[in-house]
Design a protein around this motif. Structure first.
Motif, PDB file in Angstrom:
ATOM      1  N   PRO A  28      81.384  65.288  37.749  1.00  0.00           N
ATOM      2  CA  PRO A  28      80.672  66.536  38.046  1.00  0.00           C
ATOM      3  C   PRO A  28      79.234  66.462  37.532  1.00  0.00           C
ATOM      4  CG  PRO A  28      82.312  66.883  36.324  1.00  0.00           C
ATOM      5  CD  PRO A  28      82.451  65.472  36.778  1.00  0.00           C
ATOM      6  N   SER A  29      78.351  67.221  38.147  1.00  0.00           N
ATOM      7  CA  SER A  29      76.954  67.227  37.752  1.00  0.00           C
ATOM      8  C   SER A  29      76.336  68.574  38.103  1.00  0.00           C
ATOM      9  CB  SER A  29      76.214  66.105  38.481  1.00  0.00           C
ATOM     10  OG  SER A  29      74.843  66.159  38.187  1.00  0.00           O
ATOM     11  N   TYR A  30      75.310  68.943  37.375  1.00  0.00           N
ATOM     12  CA  TYR A  30      74.561  70.169  37.684  1.00  0.00           C
ATOM     13  C   TYR A  30      73.306  69.813  38.460  1.00  0.00           C
ATOM     14  CZ  TYR A  30      77.410  73.109  34.689  1.00  0.00           C
ATOM     15  OH  TYR A  30      78.441  73.809  34.145  1.00  0.00           O
ATOM     16  N   TYR A  31      73.025  70.599  39.488  1.00  0.00           N
ATOM     17  CA  TYR A  31      71.786  70.467  40.247  1.00  0.00           C
ATOM     18  C   TYR A  31      71.329  71.867  40.617  1.00  0.00           C
ATOM     19  CZ  TYR A  31      68.403  68.981  43.730  1.00  0.00           C
ATOM     20  OH  TYR A  31      67.246  68.780  44.433  1.00  0.00           O
ATOM     21  N   LEU A  83      71.537  62.685  45.428  1.00  0.00           N
ATOM     22  CA  LEU A  83      70.604  63.305  46.366  1.00  0.00           C
ATOM     23  C   LEU A  83      70.811  62.713  47.763  1.00  0.00           C
ATOM     24  CD1 LEU A  83      67.405  63.075  44.129  1.00  0.00           C
ATOM     25  CD2 LEU A  83      68.986  64.990  44.322  1.00  0.00           C
ATOM     26  N   SER A  84      70.407  63.434  48.783  1.00  0.00           N
ATOM     27  CA  SER A  84      70.624  62.982  50.159  1.00  0.00           C
ATOM     28  C   SER A  84      69.525  62.051  50.658  1.00  0.00           C
ATOM     29  CB  SER A  84      70.768  64.180  51.092  1.00  0.00           C
ATOM     30  OG  SER A  84      69.599  64.965  51.027  1.00  0.00           O
ATOM     31  N   PHE A  89      69.556  59.521  43.630  1.00  0.00           N
ATOM     32  CA  PHE A  89      70.066  60.194  42.431  1.00  0.00           C
ATOM     33  C   PHE A  89      68.872  60.674  41.611  1.00  0.00           C
ATOM     34  CE2 PHE A  89      70.263  55.610  41.950  1.00  0.00           C
ATOM     35  CZ  PHE A  89      69.436  55.378  40.854  1.00  0.00           C
ATOM     36  N   GLY A  90      69.085  61.785  40.898  1.00  0.00           N
ATOM     37  CA  GLY A  90      67.989  62.429  40.186  1.00  0.00           C
ATOM     38  C   GLY A  90      67.696  61.862  38.815  1.00  0.00           C
ATOM     39  N   GLY A  91      68.676  61.183  38.207  1.00  0.00           N
ATOM     40  CA  GLY A  91      68.463  60.635  36.878  1.00  0.00           C
ATOM     41  C   GLY A  91      69.478  59.569  36.551  1.00  0.00           C
ATOM     42  N   ILE A  92      69.163  58.814  35.500  1.00  0.00           N
ATOM     43  CA  ILE A  92      70.050  57.755  35.023  1.00  0.00           C
ATOM     44  C   ILE A  92      70.228  57.929  33.526  1.00  0.00           C
ATOM     45  CG2 ILE A  92      70.362  55.273  34.724  1.00  0.00           C
ATOM     46  CD1 ILE A  92      68.480  54.822  37.053  1.00  0.00           C
ATOM     47  N   GLN A  93      71.460  57.808  33.067  1.00  0.00           N
ATOM     48  CA  GLN A  93      71.762  57.741  31.643  1.00  0.00           C
ATOM     49  C   GLN A  93      72.516  56.443  31.407  1.00  0.00           C
ATOM     50  OE1 GLN A  93      73.699  61.190  29.934  1.00  0.00           O
ATOM     51  NE2 GLN A  93      72.842  62.489  31.521  1.00  0.00           N
ATOM     52  N   VAL A  94      72.113  55.691  30.393  1.00  0.00           N
ATOM     53  CA  VAL A  94      72.786  54.438  30.039  1.00  0.00           C
ATOM     54  C   VAL A  94      73.195  54.545  28.581  1.00  0.00           C
ATOM     55  CG1 VAL A  94      72.552  51.933  29.875  1.00  0.00           C
ATOM     56  CG2 VAL A  94      71.361  53.163  31.696  1.00  0.00           C
TER      57      VAL A  94
END
Length: 107
Positions: A28-31, A83-84, A89-94
């Motif tokens: 899940p993610s918030y946008y 994103l379409s 995609f709006g961001g990356i977390q590693v």
């Protein structure tokens, strides 16, 4: 430190980082302040690094070095929100979800 600190030697060794297996899951993610149940992707990547590094830091007073380094764990790469259009995609977390096993041999 008077005289400064310098690298006398810095080699990451001959062994490459080994990646795998790679698992994926939808997260899940918030946008725009809205929860999207299938709004992101998590990649869980096994990481194994066993190398004969040689890193030596020196001052006028003393030197310290690392002769071997081992890191084993599971790296999580979160791509969210999806994103379409490019970049998709709006961001990356590693991050490591759990602390990796790290073994260092000092010289």
């Amino acid at each position: 430190v008077p005289g400064g600190i310098r690298f006398n030697k810095c080699s990451l060794g001959k062994e490459p980082i080994r990646l795998g297996p790679v698992r994926h899951r939808i997260i899940p993610s918030y946008y725009a302040d809205k929860l999207m149940e299938e709004g992101g992707v998590e990649l869980q990547i096994g990481v194994t690094y066993h190398s004969d590094v040689e890193i030596i830091l020196a001052t006028k007073v003393a030197s310290v070095g690392i002769a071997a380094l081992e890191i084993t764990g599971t790296l999580s790469v979160l791509l969210a929100p999806l994103l379409s259009s490019a970049p998709f995609f709006g961001g990356i977390q590693v991050l490591f979800t759990n602390p990796p096993k790290v073994d260092v041999d000092f010289r």
